[in-house]
Design a protein around this motif. Structure first.
Motif, PDB file in Angstrom:
ATOM      1  N   THR A  61      25.951  -4.138  36.113  1.00  0.00           N
ATOM      2  CA  THR A  61      25.441  -3.573  34.871  1.00  0.00           C
ATOM      3  C   THR A  61      25.930  -4.456  33.724  1.00  0.00           C
ATOM      4  OG1 THR A  61      25.497  -1.343  35.776  1.00  0.00           O
ATOM      5  CG2 THR A  61      25.416  -1.538  33.376  1.00  0.00           C
ATOM      6  N   THR A  63      25.949  -5.146  29.594  1.00  0.00           N
ATOM      7  CA  THR A  63      25.766  -4.523  28.285  1.00  0.00           C
ATOM      8  C   THR A  63      25.851  -5.615  27.224  1.00  0.00           C
ATOM      9  OG1 THR A  63      26.796  -2.504  29.089  1.00  0.00           O
ATOM     10  CG2 THR A  63      26.642  -2.755  26.703  1.00  0.00           C
ATOM     11  N   THR A  87      22.914  -1.565  21.132  1.00  0.00           N
ATOM     12  CA  THR A  87      23.489  -1.851  22.445  1.00  0.00           C
ATOM     13  C   THR A  87      22.384  -1.748  23.481  1.00  0.00           C
ATOM     14  OG1 THR A  87      25.599  -0.926  21.760  1.00  0.00           O
ATOM     15  CG2 THR A  87      25.223  -1.134  24.133  1.00  0.00           C
ATOM     16  N   GLU A  88      22.263  -2.790  24.283  1.00  0.00           N
ATOM     17  CA  GLU A  88      21.250  -2.809  25.342  1.00  0.00           C
ATOM     18  C   GLU A  88      21.951  -2.944  26.683  1.00  0.00           C
ATOM     19  OE1 GLU A  88      18.407  -6.254  26.504  1.00  0.00           O
ATOM     20  OE2 GLU A  88      17.390  -5.093  24.934  1.00  0.00           O
ATOM     21  N   THR A  89      21.631  -2.060  27.622  1.00  0.00           N
ATOM     22  CA  THR A  89      22.222  -2.079  28.954  1.00  0.00           C
ATOM     23  C   THR A  89      21.122  -2.311  29.977  1.00  0.00           C
ATOM     24  OG1 THR A  89      23.894  -0.506  28.227  1.00  0.00           O
ATOM     25  CG2 THR A  89      23.619  -0.749  30.589  1.00  0.00           C
ATOM     26  N   ARG A  90      21.401  -3.213  30.948  1.00  0.00           N
ATOM     27  CA  ARG A  90      20.410  -3.517  31.984  1.00  0.00           C
ATOM     28  C   ARG A  90      21.135  -3.816  33.298  1.00  0.00           C
ATOM     29  NH1 ARG A  90      20.805  -9.135  32.068  1.00  0.00           N
ATOM     30  NH2 ARG A  90      21.532  -9.959  30.099  1.00  0.00           N
ATOM     31  N   GLN A  91      20.378  -3.701  34.365  1.00  0.00           N
ATOM     32  CA  GLN A  91      20.885  -4.032  35.700  1.00  0.00           C
ATOM     33  C   GLN A  91      20.489  -5.468  36.023  1.00  0.00           C
ATOM     34  OE1 GLN A  91      22.563  -1.759  37.848  1.00  0.00           O
ATOM     35  NE2 GLN A  91      22.698  -0.604  35.961  1.00  0.00           N
TER      36      GLN A  91
END
Length: 183
Positions: A61, A63, A87-91
């Protein structure tokens, strides 16, 4: 006395806070290992036995802080308006899932005690197996198989056909022999 006062207070405070959930994102499932007769990679010999080792993908993950608007700076150098961020969260896949097929002697996986005890003696002669040659495919035998094969690029507890031949084991498959084919 002091603990009698402190403990209920801490208990009450802990009930007020957010519930903490354990972070399991860094945990990786163990490799899955299977052995089957006739089921293998495309074009597999239906009379042969194959080992398959599947390594799961590793996912992380990530961020990031992304600036939407830069800060507004006055002529004297003072900050009139601070920068605005989101804030951008991605897999993100770090390592792809892997599936490895290899041919294996059927006697090792069907539990032929004579073959397994010969295997144990061959591994003991190379100082990889410490135990009785009892003909049981136990955890100690599988660790020794892994120790023998890992330096050759196959980190698996399943005995490959190539490793069996390197150990000098006679590989004979009664089912394949009954069908008129060499095993």
């Amino acid at each position: 006395m002091y603990l009698r006062i402190l403990f209920p207070g801490l208990l009450a405070l802990s009930a007020c806070g957010p519930v903490a959930t354990p972070d399991i994102s860094g945990l990786i499932a163990p490799n899955t290992v299977e052995v089957s007769r006739g089921m293998g990679p495309p074009g597999a010999d239906p009379n042969a036995c194959y080992g398959r080792e599947t390594t799961p993908a590793v996912i992380e993950t990530v961020t990031d802080q992304i600036m939407l608007q830069p800060p507004q700076i006055g002529s004297a150098g003072e900050v009139r308006e601070p920068a605005i961020f989101i804030t951008e969260t991605r897999q993100q896949i770090i390592r792809e899932r892997r599936e490895l097929w290899f041919e294996t002697p059927c006697q090792a996986e069907i539990g032929d005690p004579e073959f397994i005890s010969t295997l144990q003696r061959a591994l003991a002669a190379r100082d990889l197996y410490r135990g009785p040659a009892n003909g049981i495919m136990d955890a100690r035998t599988r660790r020794a198989i892994r120790a023998f094969q890992a330096p050759q690029g196959l980190d698996s507890p399943i005995l490959s056909l190539a490793a069996a031949r390197q150990l000098g084991l006679a590989v004979w498959d009664p089912a394949a022999a009954a069908g008129g084919e060499a095993g």
